[in-house]
Design an enzyme around this catalytic site. Structure first.
Site, PDB file in Angstrom:
ATOM      1  N   CYS A  23      -1.571  33.606   9.356  1.00 16.66           N
ATOM      2  CA  CYS A  23      -1.374  34.236  10.672  1.00 16.66           C
ATOM      3  C   CYS A  23      -1.077  33.202  11.744  1.00 16.66           C
ATOM      4  CB  CYS A  23      -2.615  35.046  11.034  1.00 16.66           C
ATOM      5  SG  CYS A  23      -2.978  36.234   9.763  1.00 16.66           S
ATOM      6  N   GLU A  69       0.836  -1.206   0.000  1.00 18.16           N
ATOM      7  CA  GLU A  69       0.000   0.000   0.000  1.00 18.16           C
ATOM      8  C   GLU A  69       0.868   1.253   0.000  1.00 18.16           C
ATOM      9  OE1 GLU A  69      -2.114  -0.430   3.676  1.00 18.16           O
ATOM     10  OE2 GLU A  69      -2.980  -2.338   3.109  1.00 18.16           O
TER      11      GLU A  69
END
Ligand code: LLP
Length: 429
Positions: free
Chosen positions: A359, A289
């Site tokens: 920010c 995977e």
């Protein structure tokens, strides 16, 4: 193969000039090398050729439809973790019969959808989930194919947020509890067909040792389950690490050579060489995977420098990409090389922080790093951003999602247009 290099002083993805892409599509911009994705898939396939296997690409790493389509055309299966990922795989032409469905919190809607589509296996993470799957399958009058994820309690020696194979992690069922669980399930759960066993110990593993340790520890269990319950597959998960430092082609080789003696690099050839002999006589189909290995080094995030700000303590290069576009440095202290699109004329370096407009103090791509002295207006590439880059992007600070471009040889294609402001508020009242 890597796909990114300077040609005539300009950083290219395959045969396409990244300066041109930045000018055409704007920044921030994700660019993927289709050739690299295919090359990585084929190399892994080749490295595992000594054992019956199937590669189920971990969609979470990069779920762009065009990336999925490329991999589907190579014959990849897909490892999904949500109904949304299954929907994408189907849209991209992927075959549900080659999909595995992982994750600790599958909902009824997701289970139903996956049963209706006929996926290959639910990779189940608890007895509670297995019982629920049995119930939902019963209501639909079908039998659910399943594998239980074993937690082998092995330290993958990677960042703590991407380590999954220890007992204290939320993933899987304790190694010791597996035989009894399979016994109980075969007696009590008529709507479950236990066809495999799954494991995944973590992501960005740069050493082969934990993979070997996990395979050796779990092998006797797998043999036992095959004998008693006739399981047909063993998924050994993903987790193959990639080179993030010095990621331009020449540099990568140098980084591997710098490793301490005895600590051999985790190349894909080594991965195959060490694991295939340990797996090939089990008489099982081995599933893999991989996510990052396939797409990680195949993508970059292009960003333009907006301002340079010289403070008392530091110099900041402020760029137009933020942690909402690429969160790996903020979340995992992930390193991404920062490379100017115009090749620097000299080796001169300045020590800077490269930061975004968000920010938050965590909104940085590097801190105190020696880099070429790029200037406002110049573009740089954040390298190795193909995995868990766009896939983890968000609209934080109401910033539209970046565009994505796929390069194949000398051609480039916009595979996701930049989000516009209307799309940003779609669905809100
Ligand atoms: N299989 C399972 C069950 C997984 O949980 C994962 C990744 C994979 C396969 C694929 O792992 P890979 O081959 O890509 O290492 N966002 C983090 C990585 C999170 C990985 C989550 N699970 C990062 O940017 O480093």
């Amino acid at each position: 193969m890597h796909g990114f290099s300077y040609k005539q002083g300009s950083l290219h993805c395959e045969d396409v000039d990244l300066n041109e892409l930045a000018a055409t599509y704007g920044t921030p911009l994700y660019v993927y090398s289709g050739g690299t994705i295919i090359d990585h898939f084929r190399r892994l396939d080749e490295a595992l050729s000594g054992v019956a296997h199937e590669i189920a690409y971990a969609v979470k790493a990069n779920s762009n439809l065009s990336v999925l389509r490329l991999l589907a055309a190579q014959g990849a299966g897909f490892d999904i973790v949500s109904g949304g990922e299954l929907f994408r795989v189907l849209k991209a032409g992927g075959n549900p019969a080659h999909c595995t469905f992982a994750g600790v919190g599958k909902t009824r809607a997701e289970i139903t959808y996956a049963l209706q589509q006929g996926i290959y296996s639910f990779n189940v993470e608890s007895e509670e989930e297995l019982r629920y799957l049995n119930q939902v399958a019963g209501e639909l009058g079908v039998v659910a194919p399943a594998a239980v994820r074993v937690n082998p309690n092995i330290d993958a020696k990677t960042h703590k947020y991407i380590s999954t194979g220890k007992s204290e992690n939320k993933f899987g069922v304790d190694f010791e509890a597996i035989p009894d669980l399979y016994e109980r399930a075969s007696l009590d759960l008529p709507n479950i067909n236990l066809r495999g066993l799954q494991m995944h110990i973590g992501s960005q593993l740069t050493s082969i040792a934990p993979f070997i340790e996990a395979v050796e520890k779990v092998t006797p269990l797998v043999r036992q389950l095959k004998q008693r319950h006739g399981i047909e597959f063993w998924s050994i998960g993903g987790g193959i690490g990639i080179v993030y430092q010095d990621s331009l082609e020449s540099g990568a080789a140098a980084w591997w050579q710098d490793r301490p003696a005895g600590d051999q690099p985790l190349t894909i050839e080594r991965y195959g060489m060490e694991l295939v002999p340990r797996l090939k006589d089990l008489g099982l189909k081995i599933l893999l995977e991989p996510g990052r290995y396939i797409v990680g080094n195949a993508g970059v995030l292009l960003t333009r420098c907006l301002y340079e700000k010289k403070g008392l303590a530091k110099t900041f290069k402020i760029v137009d990409a933020g942690m909402n576009d690429l969160i790996r440095p903020a979340l995992y202290e992930g390193h991404h090389d920062i490379v100017p699109l115009i090749q620097p004329a000299t080796d001169a370096r300045v020590v800077v922080d490269v930061v975004g407009p968000i920010c938050e103090s965590g909104d940085f791509f590097c801190q105190g790093r020696a880099l070429p002295d790029f200037q406002p207006g110049d573009c740089v590439a954040l390298m190795s951003a193909g995995a868990y880059g766009f896939a983890m992007a968000s609209n934080y600070n109401s910033r539209p999602l970046p565009a994505e471009v796929l390069v194949e040889g000398g051609t480039s294609r916009l595979v996701r247009r930049r989000q516009d402001l209307d799309a940003l508020i779609e669905g809100e009242a």
